[in-house]
Design a protein around this motif. Structure first.
Motif, PDB file in Angstrom:
ATOM      1  N   ARG A 118      -9.460   7.304   1.212  1.00  0.00           N
ATOM      2  CA  ARG A 118      -9.303   5.867   1.470  1.00  0.00           C
ATOM      3  C   ARG A 118      -8.983   5.106   0.190  1.00  0.00           C
ATOM      4  O   ARG A 118      -8.109   4.233   0.162  1.00  0.00           O
ATOM      5  N   GLY A 119      -9.697   5.446  -0.889  1.00  0.00           N
ATOM      6  CA  GLY A 119      -9.450   4.774  -2.162  1.00  0.00           C
ATOM      7  C   GLY A 119      -8.055   5.053  -2.700  1.00  0.00           C
ATOM      8  O   GLY A 119      -7.360   4.140  -3.155  1.00  0.00           O
ATOM      9  N   ILE A 120      -7.634   6.311  -2.629  1.00  0.00           N
ATOM     10  CA  ILE A 120      -6.307   6.662  -3.142  1.00  0.00           C
ATOM     11  C   ILE A 120      -5.221   6.102  -2.238  1.00  0.00           C
ATOM     12  O   ILE A 120      -4.158   5.690  -2.710  1.00  0.00           O
ATOM     13  N   ALA A 121      -5.460   6.079  -0.933  1.00  0.00           N
ATOM     14  CA  ALA A 121      -4.472   5.500  -0.008  1.00  0.00           C
ATOM     15  C   ALA A 121      -4.241   4.027  -0.325  1.00  0.00           C
ATOM     16  O   ALA A 121      -3.100   3.543  -0.287  1.00  0.00           O
ATOM     17  N   ARG A 122      -5.314   3.295  -0.653  1.00  0.00           N
ATOM     18  CA  ARG A 122      -5.150   1.885  -1.055  1.00  0.00           C
ATOM     19  C   ARG A 122      -4.323   1.789  -2.332  1.00  0.00           C
ATOM     20  O   ARG A 122      -3.453   0.921  -2.461  1.00  0.00           O
ATOM     21  N   PHE A 123      -4.609   2.671  -3.259  1.00  0.00           N
ATOM     22  CA  PHE A 123      -3.864   2.712  -4.520  1.00  0.00           C
ATOM     23  C   PHE A 123      -2.377   2.998  -4.271  1.00  0.00           C
ATOM     24  O   PHE A 123      -1.493   2.351  -4.836  1.00  0.00           O
ATOM     25  N   VAL A 124      -2.098   3.963  -3.398  1.00  0.00           N
ATOM     26  CA  VAL A 124      -0.707   4.296  -3.044  1.00  0.00           C
ATOM     27  C   VAL A 124      -0.005   3.090  -2.445  1.00  0.00           C
ATOM     28  O   VAL A 124       1.129   2.760  -2.802  1.00  0.00           O
ATOM     29  N   ASP A 125      -0.670   2.405  -1.521  1.00  0.00           N
ATOM     30  CA  ASP A 125      -0.068   1.230  -0.884  1.00  0.00           C
ATOM     31  C   ASP A 125       0.228   0.130  -1.905  1.00  0.00           C
ATOM     32  O   ASP A 125       1.273  -0.532  -1.842  1.00  0.00           O
ATOM     33  N   GLU A 126      -0.691  -0.057  -2.854  1.00  0.00           N
ATOM     34  CA  GLU A 126      -0.467  -1.082  -3.882  1.00  0.00           C
ATOM     35  C   GLU A 126       0.710  -0.719  -4.783  1.00  0.00           C
ATOM     36  O   GLU A 126       1.505  -1.580  -5.164  1.00  0.00           O
ATOM     37  N   GLU A 127       0.820   0.550  -5.118  1.00  0.00           N
ATOM     38  CA  GLU A 127       1.862   0.997  -6.039  1.00  0.00           C
ATOM     39  C   GLU A 127       3.243   1.069  -5.394  1.00  0.00           C
ATOM     40  O   GLU A 127       4.259   0.841  -6.053  1.00  0.00           O
ATOM     41  N   ARG A 128       3.299   1.378  -4.118  1.00  0.00           N
ATOM     42  CA  ARG A 128       4.596   1.614  -3.485  1.00  0.00           C
ATOM     43  C   ARG A 128       5.294   0.323  -3.042  1.00  0.00           C
ATOM     44  O   ARG A 128       6.508   0.320  -2.842  1.00  0.00           O
ATOM     45  N   GLY A 129       4.559  -0.769  -2.882  1.00  0.00           N
ATOM     46  CA  GLY A 129       5.179  -1.989  -2.391  1.00  0.00           C
ATOM     47  C   GLY A 129       5.672  -1.801  -0.969  1.00  0.00           C
ATOM     48  O   GLY A 129       4.923  -1.360  -0.102  1.00  0.00           O
ATOM     49  N   ASP A 130       6.942  -2.081  -0.741  1.00  0.00           N
ATOM     50  CA  ASP A 130       7.495  -1.913   0.606  1.00  0.00           C
ATOM     51  C   ASP A 130       8.394  -0.690   0.697  1.00  0.00           C
ATOM     52  O   ASP A 130       9.193  -0.568   1.630  1.00  0.00           O
ATOM     53  N   ARG A 131       8.282   0.235  -0.252  1.00  0.00           N
ATOM     54  CA  ARG A 131       9.129   1.427  -0.257  1.00  0.00           C
ATOM     55  C   ARG A 131       8.323   2.673   0.105  1.00  0.00           C
ATOM     56  O   ARG A 131       7.193   2.829  -0.353  1.00  0.00           O
ATOM     57  N   PRO A 132       8.878   3.571   0.880  1.00  0.00           N
ATOM     58  CA  PRO A 132       8.176   4.823   1.180  1.00  0.00           C
ATOM     59  C   PRO A 132       8.105   5.704  -0.057  1.00  0.00           C
ATOM     60  O   PRO A 132       8.940   5.599  -0.949  1.00  0.00           O
ATOM     61  N   VAL A 133       7.105   6.562  -0.084  1.00  0.00           N
ATOM     62  CA  VAL A 133       6.881   7.420  -1.247  1.00  0.00           C
ATOM     63  C   VAL A 133       6.727   8.874  -0.814  1.00  0.00           C
ATOM     64  O   VAL A 133       6.612   9.184   0.377  1.00  0.00           O
ATOM     65  N   GLY A 134       6.701   9.749  -1.818  1.00  0.00           N
ATOM     66  CA  GLY A 134       6.410  11.150  -1.581  1.00  0.00           C
ATOM     67  C   GLY A 134       5.028  11.489  -2.109  1.00  0.00           C
ATOM     68  O   GLY A 134       4.544  10.859  -3.037  1.00  0.00           O
ATOM     69  N   ILE A 135       4.393  12.483  -1.501  1.00  0.00           N
ATOM     70  CA  ILE A 135       3.090  12.962  -1.956  1.00  0.00           C
ATOM     71  C   ILE A 135       3.144  14.477  -2.095  1.00  0.00           C
ATOM     72  O   ILE A 135       3.690  15.179  -1.232  1.00  0.00           O
ATOM     73  N   VAL A 136       2.562  14.982  -3.184  1.00  0.00           N
ATOM     74  CA  VAL A 136       2.465  16.419  -3.424  1.00  0.00           C
ATOM     75  C   VAL A 136       0.991  16.778  -3.553  1.00  0.00           C
ATOM     76  O   VAL A 136       0.277  16.205  -4.379  1.00  0.00           O
ATOM     77  N   GLY A 137       0.518  17.718  -2.750  1.00  0.00           N
ATOM     78  CA  GLY A 137      -0.849  18.210  -2.845  1.00  0.00           C
ATOM     79  C   GLY A 137      -0.831  19.668  -3.248  1.00  0.00           C
ATOM     80  O   GLY A 137      -0.090  20.479  -2.662  1.00  0.00           O
ATOM     81  N   VAL A 138      -1.622  20.024  -4.256  1.00  0.00           N
ATOM     82  CA  VAL A 138      -1.608  21.386  -4.797  1.00  0.00           C
ATOM     83  C   VAL A 138      -2.970  22.041  -4.622  1.00  0.00           C
ATOM     84  O   VAL A 138      -4.009  21.455  -4.963  1.00  0.00           O
TER      85      VAL A 138
END
Length: 206
Positions: A77-97
């Protein structure tokens, strides 16, 4: 390059690549190299900003018998909020290792259509039946095009793990990687970083 604690969380993040790029990719992994660029030569060929997030075992802990919110759910939840703040209105990619892969799945599910590309590298399938059921439910709701990269001889995340995730995702591609070093070792991200970038940051070659 930035290195700081992300808002409302105990993890650190570091940005590298192209600072003003329209495309942003979030990289989730653990260990001493979590905040480093996996392969700088490949990264510099992309017009993309990479945000590496360092995680610990405490961040991804998801005990089956836990009552209430698990650490993994709180981290997601915390990182998802961070992602939303950073991405603005543009879609992003996520990599999980590796072990951070399930957390990447949780974040992708929370951000929803804001994530259009997902890559899971050397991610083992959930250890318990209950955990597997929960992750399977999350996978079914992820619309992002997903790339699964696993080492052919990986002791924990070989073809069976890749198939398990692929079967639960609406849009998934599996690529098995022959391992040229220690055949019993985990797939190293640097070995496949260029291919991963081509998936999560398509069309960004300089």
């Amino acid at each position: 390059m930035t290195r700081a604690a992300a808002p409302d969380a105990a993890y650190e993040h570091r940005s590298f690549g192209a600072p003003g790029a329209e495309r942003t990719v979030f990289l989730l992994r653990m260990g001493a190299s979590a905040l480093s660029d996996p392969l700088p030569d490949a990264t510099t060929r992309r017009d993309a900003r990479i945000v590496a997030i360092g995680l610990t075992l405490d961040d991804i802990d998801d005990p089956v018998a836990y009552r209430g919110t698990t650490p993994a759910e709180a981290s997601a939840r915390g990182i998802a909020r961070f992602v939303d703040e950073e991405r603005g209105d543009r879609p992003v990619g996520i990599v999980g290792v590796g072990a951070a892969g399930e957390l990447a799945v949780r974040i992708a599910a929370l951000v929803g259509s804001g994530v259009d590309r997902l890559a899971l590298v050397a991610v083992p399938r959930p250890e318990s039946e209950l955990g597997g059921h929960e992750v399977a439910e999350l996978l079914a709701g992820i619309a992002a095009k997903t790339l699964l990269m696993n080492g052919r001889d990986d002791p924990d995340a070989a073809s069976a793990a890749a198939r398990w995730f692929a079967e639960g995702l609406p849009s998934a591609r599996v690529e098995m990687v022959p391992q040229t070093a220690d055949p019993a070792s985990r797939l190293v991200l640097a070995e496949v970083w260029e291919r991963v970038l081509s998936h999560v940051a398509p069309g960004t070659l300089r």
